[in-house]
Design a protein around this motif. Structure first.
Motif: not given
Length: 133
Positions: A27-39, A92-107
């Motif tokens: 999960l931590s690796i997936e978190i790093y990958q998911a946040t790589a595209t954050f502003p 959830e905050i990141s999803r609402r700010l559109d920093f992460i796609p809904d499906l990725s956040a949900q997963r």
């Protein structure tokens, strides 16, 4: 060392053999990958918060396992569950700010919930009186 934890440690030699630790590391690796595209403006804000919350569960499971008592391990498992709740909130905050796609956040949120439940089961194994909080 507590009797239940001692018995568990006879069957499981290392925290690296615990499914809750392995799934937390994944999960931590997936978190790093998911946040790589954050502003970039969030690097020291939400990105940092999510990453810290994302690595905390695995680190606390490892540290708790390495302690001598059931009570200590139980405490570190509690910290891990708290970090997973924090992670869920940040996602959830990141999803609402559109920093992460809904499906990725949900997963990721579902995985954090599942790991939290698995940790609770581990807590019950070492302390059957533990109540879900």
């Amino acid at each position: 060392m507590g009797g239940r934890l001692e018995s568990l440690k006879k069957m499981i030699q290392s925290f690296k053999d615990l499914q809750i630790w392995n799934r937390s590391v994944d999960l931590s690796i997936e978190i790093y990958q998911a946040t790589a595209t954050f502003p970039k403006s969030e690097l020291f804000g939400l990105t940092s918060q999510i990453r810290r919350a994302g690595v905390s569960p695995a680190a606390n499971i490892a540290e708790g396992w390495s302690r001598k008592t059931s009570r200590s391990f139980h405490h570190f498992l509690d910290i891990s569950r708290g970090s997973l709740a924090e992670l869920y909130t940040h996602l959830e905050i990141s999803r609402r700010l559109d920093f992460i796609p809904d499906l990725s956040a949900q997963r990721l949120m579902v995985e954090s919930d599942e790991i939290s439940k698995m940790i609770h089961v581990m807590q019950l194994k070492i302390d059957p009186q533990h109540k879900l909080r």
